[in-house]
Design a protein around this motif. Structure first.
Motif, mmCIF file in Angstrom:
data_model
loop_
_atom_site.group_PDB
_atom_site.id
_atom_site.type_symbol
_atom_site.label_atom_id
_atom_site.label_comp_id
_atom_site.label_asym_id
_atom_site.label_seq_id
_atom_site.Cartn_x
_atom_site.Cartn_y
_atom_site.Cartn_z
ATOM 1 N N UNK A 176 0.825 -1.210 0.000
ATOM 2 C CA UNK A 176 0.000 0.000 0.000
ATOM 3 C C UNK A 176 0.859 1.260 0.000
ATOM 4 N N UNK A 177 2.005 1.223 0.669
ATOM 5 C CA UNK A 177 2.888 2.391 0.691
ATOM 6 C C UNK A 177 3.349 2.737 -0.721
ATOM 7 N N UNK A 178 3.767 1.714 -1.477
ATOM 8 C CA UNK A 178 4.215 1.960 -2.854
ATOM 9 C C UNK A 178 3.061 2.495 -3.696
ATOM 10 N N UNK A 179 1.870 1.902 -3.516
ATOM 11 C CA UNK A 179 0.712 2.377 -4.276
ATOM 12 C C UNK A 179 0.418 3.843 -3.976
ATOM 13 N N UNK A 180 0.449 4.217 -2.687
ATOM 14 C CA UNK A 180 0.157 5.601 -2.314
ATOM 15 C C UNK A 180 1.160 6.568 -2.946
ATOM 16 N N UNK A 181 2.447 6.186 -2.968
ATOM 17 C CA UNK A 181 3.454 7.034 -3.600
ATOM 18 C C UNK A 181 3.188 7.160 -5.099
ATOM 19 N N UNK A 182 2.809 6.056 -5.745
ATOM 20 C CA UNK A 182 2.510 6.081 -7.181
ATOM 21 C C UNK A 182 1.269 6.919 -7.461
ATOM 22 N N UNK A 183 0.279 6.812 -6.570
ATOM 23 C CA UNK A 183 -0.951 7.588 -6.739
ATOM 24 C C UNK A 183 -0.657 9.088 -6.681
ATOM 25 N N UNK A 242 -1.197 -4.977 -3.256
ATOM 26 C CA UNK A 242 -2.104 -5.482 -2.224
ATOM 27 C C UNK A 242 -2.456 -4.311 -1.316
ATOM 28 N N UNK A 243 -3.752 -4.028 -1.205
ATOM 29 C CA UNK A 243 -4.195 -2.861 -0.453
ATOM 30 C C UNK A 243 -4.358 -3.175 1.024
ATOM 31 N N UNK A 244 -4.568 -4.447 1.336
ATOM 32 C CA UNK A 244 -4.732 -4.863 2.717
ATOM 33 C C UNK A 244 -5.718 -6.009 2.810
#
Length: 328
Positions: A176-183, A242-244
């Motif tokens: 999720x951390x990587x996704x948030x940075x990409x978002x 994976x978001x959680x």
């Protein structure tokens, strides 16, 4: 760089993940008695003694990789006249335009402070080690060789730490951390260029009953098989994470509303047709497409509401956030 920052009463510099100086203010250049052009493009460790290089590697880089910031590091830099300039350093790791930088602020310290006793004790041990190497040129050469080896090992460890910090350990997908940075990166690009993108939240239907009926090992196998399916079904430009729990998310670069729904429906059908963890499962999907009013949290919330609607409407279906707005 504006004049206020350029002549601020503290030094400022920005370095890449590998330590190359990308920018610096005039205060920092004056502090080290260099012209600013002499600093840009140089490695920050070019302005450190051997002792401080070792200290920088054992504390600064690993801490930045793990936590994204450091506070009140005490060390010495070397001026153009090879004089030690004691400083106190704060730093933060940030992403701008898809690139990662470490922005640092330093304050010159002319009086030695008792600061972080454990760090100071480590520094003193390193200084003692360096003093011992000065006894003979041979010992110095051995230390240099050892240092080069340790530097390579540290670079490898730092890379592993960064990978671990951004990877979900069970599925191998980004976390999720990587996704948030990409978002945040795609959101910034959207405001600059207007390039659309969408996100799709994917949640396994009745996953709790799978764990309750077959046990958590089977549930974990379902998650890893689904992660593999999503990863192989995504484009290189997409971000699959994976978001959680049993929830996954895909950032669909360049996808408008209709394209995002098409991709999500294709994924939903593929999940329904596949055998995951030796079981046949279904998934509900919520989709949202970026608009000018959206922040990162607002966009995720819209997709989450759409996912809730898919669940409430019978599961195993795709809902776009715009469908909710049209139904109001």
């Amino acid at each position: 760089m504006d004049q206020q920052l350029d002549f601020a009463p503290c030094g400022y510099f920005s370095i890449s993940d590998t330590g190359i100086i990308h920018s610096a203010n005039q205060t920092f250049a004056t502090m080290l008695a260099y012209e600013r052009d002499e600093l840009i493009g140089k490695h920050i460790e070019s302005f450190m003694s051997m002792t401080n290089k070792l200290f920088f590697h054992t504390y600064f880089y690993p801490y930045m990789q793990l936590y994204g910031h450091v506070n009140e590091i005490y060390l010495s830099l070397q001026s153009s006249g090879r004089l030690d300039v004691p400083v106190l350093l704060n730093g933060v790791r940030q992403t701008r335009d898809g690139e990662t930088f470490m922005d640092c602020v330093i304050v010159e310290m002319r009086r030695r402070l008792e600061h972080e006793k454990d760090v100071l004790a480590t520094k003193q041990r390193l200084e003692h080690l360096v003093q011992e190497t000065n006894e003979t040129n041979h010992k110095l050469e051995l230390l240099h060789q050892e240092y080069e080896t340790k530097q390579r090992e540290l670079m490898s460890v730092n890379l592993q730490l960064e990978t671990l910090a951004l990877t979900d350990p069970l599925t191998g997908l980004k976390n999720r951390r990587f996704f948030n940075e990409s978002l945040l990166s795609h959101l910034s690009k959207f405001h600059r260029s207007g390039e659309l993108f969408s996100i799709a939240l994917i949640d396994i239907d009745r996953f709790k009953s799978i764990n309750d009926t077959y046990g958590h090992p089977v549930g974990d196998l379902v998650l890893t098989d689904l992660a593999r399916l999503l990863n192989t079904s995504s484009r290189e430009t997409d971000v699959t994470a994976r978001f959680g729990g049993e929830e996954f998310v895909i950032l669909l670069a360049g996808a408008d509303e209709s394209q995002a729904v098409h991709v999500a429906e294709r994924l939903r059908a593929a999940i329904e047709a596949a055998t995951l963890g030796n079981l046949n499962i279904t998934a509900s999907i919520g989709v949202a497409t970026i608009t000018l009013e959206d922040t990162d949290d607002r966009l995720i919330n819209k997709a989450d509401q759409a996912l809730y609607e898919s669940k409430a409407s019978g599961r195993n279906r795709v809902t776009h956030a715009m469908d909710l707005k049209a139904a109001e």
